[in-house]
Motif scaffolding. Structure first.
Motif, PDB file in Angstrom:
ATOM      1  N   LEU A  17       0.831  -1.202   0.000  1.00 28.38           N
ATOM      2  CA  LEU A  17       0.000   0.000   0.000  1.00 28.38           C
ATOM      3  C   LEU A  17       0.867   1.253   0.000  1.00 28.38           C
ATOM      4  O   LEU A  17       0.681   2.161  -0.816  1.00 28.38           O
ATOM      5  N   GLN A  18       1.819   1.319   0.892  1.00 27.64           N
ATOM      6  CA  GLN A  18       2.679   2.492   1.006  1.00 27.64           C
ATOM      7  C   GLN A  18       3.492   2.713  -0.270  1.00 27.64           C
ATOM      8  O   GLN A  18       3.658   3.840  -0.727  1.00 27.64           O
ATOM      9  N   THR A  21       0.674   3.403  -3.548  1.00 24.38           N
ATOM     10  CA  THR A  21      -0.324   4.469  -3.514  1.00 24.38           C
ATOM     11  C   THR A  21       0.081   5.711  -4.317  1.00 24.38           C
ATOM     12  O   THR A  21      -0.765   6.272  -5.002  1.00 24.38           O
ATOM     13  N   THR A  25      -4.189   3.896  -8.193  1.00 21.61           N
ATOM     14  CA  THR A  25      -5.394   3.884  -7.375  1.00 21.61           C
ATOM     15  C   THR A  25      -5.406   2.535  -6.673  1.00 21.61           C
ATOM     16  O   THR A  25      -5.456   1.495  -7.328  1.00 21.61           O
ATOM     17  N   VAL A  26      -5.318   2.560  -5.354  1.00 17.41           N
ATOM     18  CA  VAL A  26      -5.182   1.315  -4.600  1.00 17.41           C
ATOM     19  C   VAL A  26      -6.406   1.096  -3.723  1.00 17.41           C
ATOM     20  O   VAL A  26      -6.763   1.942  -2.909  1.00 17.41           O
ATOM     21  N   CYS A  28      -8.077  -1.560  -0.938  1.00 13.52           N
ATOM     22  CA  CYS A  28      -7.558  -2.507   0.052  1.00 13.52           C
ATOM     23  C   CYS A  28      -8.696  -3.293   0.693  1.00 13.52           C
ATOM     24  O   CYS A  28      -9.771  -2.756   0.931  1.00 13.52           O
TER      25      CYS A  28
END
Length: 134
Positions: A17-18, A21, A25-26, A28
């Motif tokens: 994620l880090q 991002t 476009t992430v 979760c």
């Protein structure tokens, strides 16, 4: 690119994620949002979000528990990724499946394909035994 990180609350998921991002476009989700061993839940997730790519960081990683609860281990670590891959195929999405040296020894370069030769597996664990049966 629209990415879906499965298992996003874990250490690997948080790192993905880090890292991703800023460029993508992430979306979760974790076990609280979707059980990857439940086909209707997985299908609903894809129908709602239609990701371009999926990064599966979800896994049953308690090695000792995997030895005693082999069925749950196989559900989460084999059946769940299979359901994700089927939905990726349906939606023309790519999938990145994360593994560990408990399954693959890391000595083979390139893309993992199935079936793998026996020498490509780490020398121990239930998952190894299951994959060799296929």
């Amino acid at each position: 690119m629209k990415l879906l990180i499965i298992g996003a609350n874990g250490q690997l998921g948080q790192d993905c994620l880090q890292t991703l991002t800023p460029q993508h476009t992430v979306l979760c989700c974790d076990v609280q949002e979707v059980d990857i061993t439940d086909a209707p839940q997985v299908a609903g997730l894809f129908a709602t979000h239609q990701p371009e790519a999926v990064i599966n960081c979800a896994a049953y990683t308690a090695v000792d528990a995997c030895e005693t609860d082999q069925q749950r281990c196989m559900e989460v670590n084999a059946h769940g990724p299979q359901l994700l891959a089927e939905q990726c195929d349906k939606y023309n999405s790519r999938i990145i499946q994360i593994s560990t040296d408990y399954v693959y020894d890391g000595k083979t370069s390139g893309t993992a394909t199935i079936p793998r030769r026996r020498r490509d597996y780490a020398p121990f664990n239930v998952w190894k035994k299951q994959t060799q049966r296929r």
